[in-house]
Write a protein that holds these residues in place. Structure first.
Motif, PDB file in Angstrom:
ATOM      1  N   HIS A 131       0.822  -1.182  -0.117  1.00  0.00           N
ATOM      2  CA  HIS A 131       0.209  -0.086  -0.178  1.00  0.00           C
ATOM      3  C   HIS A 131       0.793   1.452   0.090  1.00  0.00           C
ATOM      4  CE1 HIS A 131      -2.859   3.125   1.442  1.00  0.00           C
ATOM      5  NE2 HIS A 131      -3.696   2.437   0.938  1.00  0.00           N
ATOM      6  N   GLY A 134      -3.451   4.434   5.532  1.00  0.00           N
ATOM      7  CA  GLY A 134      -2.758   3.344   5.730  1.00  0.00           C
ATOM      8  C   GLY A 134      -3.520   2.428   6.655  1.00  0.00           C
ATOM      9  N   PHE A 166      -6.460   0.972   5.068  1.00  0.00           N
ATOM     10  CA  PHE A 166      -6.152  -0.237   4.500  1.00  0.00           C
ATOM     11  C   PHE A 166      -6.201  -1.692   5.357  1.00  0.00           C
ATOM     12  CE2 PHE A 166      -2.856  -3.190   2.956  1.00  0.00           C
ATOM     13  CZ  PHE A 166      -3.235  -3.544   1.803  1.00  0.00           C
ATOM     14  N   GLU A 196      -9.384  -3.347   4.455  1.00  0.00           N
ATOM     15  CA  GLU A 196      -9.092  -3.900   3.234  1.00  0.00           C
ATOM     16  C   GLU A 196      -8.200  -5.348   3.316  1.00  0.00           C
ATOM     17  OE1 GLU A 196      -7.805  -1.005   0.335  1.00  0.00           O
ATOM     18  OE2 GLU A 196      -8.916   0.497   1.755  1.00  0.00           O
ATOM     19  N   CYS A 197      -7.510  -5.636   4.420  1.00  0.00           N
ATOM     20  CA  CYS A 197      -6.518  -6.643   4.462  1.00  0.00           C
ATOM     21  C   CYS A 197      -7.573  -7.658   4.968  1.00  0.00           C
ATOM     22  CB  CYS A 197      -5.647  -6.599   5.575  1.00  0.00           C
ATOM     23  SG  CYS A 197      -4.410  -5.463   5.082  1.00  0.00           S
TER      24      CYS A 197
END
Length: 362
Positions: free
Chosen positions: A135, A194, A197, A201-202
């Motif tokens: 990322h 960050g 994410f 999103e992980c």
């Protein structure tokens, strides 16, 4: 009983006694045999963390980077000289190094604390967590080297160093311009992206657990990169928290972690809110702030009171020039920081909500 028979019986008894005696002495005096050492497999995770591996192990996550030996890392850092130090993480110093391939890198050499169970977990976490994540707002790990009891992590080198240095290093503050308000806002939005994410999103989600200024690195354009995943934990789909002891850094640590409760993504949100206040004020969260009455309070308590009173300029670094046209931005910034530092985790927004708020307000 005749004499020859008695003599024979006595001899047999004596032989048995002497045999038992020597057998006992041999058992007592026998040297303990060393436990067998098992070679670590060549798989990435097990080879990286084998505490007693009798060989050197290294690997890279970047196809453009060749494997690097311990000897090459030592040469690249001038034998891990103090003059090569550019920062320190939770468990060790970070050194600037030019690798044999010409790549400029940051090498983190884990300290003796890394040999504790917690330190070994950190090494495993850095590799398994950060090695597979990509990322723009995460520091990229290039590889690792493990040799005996020495363990090194190789990161991309970021030109501007840590945010902590820009905020608090007196020598840098004297030689470099003060971070302007737009740059500080850019850094905050980068860290928020960050964390969003990691949390949303992980798969599975990742909780960083140690968001602070020294773990935020800056590239040449002052884009923020979250680093040091030594305390990070993945959360499987059946849970929303990780069972753990208190982790993090005093001043940034969420109240629920200080109280020994479970760590959730909302703990990262709290630390992010503290970081926002630190970025705006250039005050260290671990240092108390003296009130007018002479008593000392935490940065969070002090700043939240100022926000409630509407005294926002008292929080801001007085060296920054902020025009009247930026008043709305400052108010929006402080409103987000206030929400993130709520005592109750349930009252804090998610990082997805934080990113939306920052995009709307700033």
């Amino acid at each position: 009983m005749d004499a020859p028979l008695e003599a024979l019986i006595a001899a047999v008894v004596a032989f048995i006694f002497i045999s038992l005696l020597f057998g006992f002495l041999a058992l007592v005096c026998r040297k303990p045999q060393p436990k067998p050492q098992f070679l670590a497999s060549r798989s990435l995770h097990s080879s990286a963390v084998a505490a007693s591996a009798p060989f050197e192990e290294s690997d890279t996550f970047d196809p453009a980077l060749d494997r690097v030996s311990l000897a090459e890392l030592a040469a690249a850092t001038k034998n891990f000289s103090p003059e090569s130090i550019i920062g320190d993480g939770t468990f060790g110093f970070v050194y600037k190094a030019q690798l044999p391939s010409g790549v400029l890198a940051a090498v983190k050499k884990l300290s003796s604390d890394a040999f504790s169970p917690q330190g070994l977990r950190q090494f495993r976490a850095e590799i398994t967590t950060l090695g597979g994540l990509r990322h723009p707002n995460l520091a990229r790990i290039l590889g690792f080297c493990s040799s005996g009891r020495d363990r090194m992590l190789i990161y991309e080198y970021l030109e501007q160093g840590s945010l902590d240095s820009w905020l608090h290093d007196e020598e840098m503050n004297c030689s470099e311009p003060v971070l302007a308000w737009p740059v500080r806002v850019k850094i905050v939005k980068g860290v928020a992206a960050g964390l969003k994410f990691l949390h949303d999103e992980c798969q599975p989600p990742v909780i960083h657990r140690d968001i602070k200024a020294s773990n935020i690195l800056l590239d040449g354009g002052f884009q923020a990169r979250i680093a040091d995943f030594g305390l990070a934990r993945q959360v499987d789909g059946s849970r929303s928290h990780v069972s753990t002891q208190a982790a993090g850094t005093m001043g940034y640590m969420a109240p629920e972690l200080r109280d020994g409760l479970m760590a959730t993504a909302k703990a990262d949100v709290y630390s992010f809110g503290v970081l926002m206040l630190e970025i705006a004020s250039t005050r260290r969260p671990s240092w108390p702030v003296r009130e007018d009455g002479g008593y000392e309070v935490s940065l969070v308590k002090w700043a939240r009171k100022r926000i409630e009173e509407g005294s926002l300029r008292e929080i801001l670094d007085h060296r920054m020039e902020i025009g009247e046209g930026k008043v709305g931005e400052v108010e929006g910034f402080m409103a987000v920081a206030y929400k993130c530092t709520e005592e109750s985790a349930k009252k804090r927004p998610s990082m997805r909500e934080v990113v939306l708020l920052l995009d709307q307000l700033l």
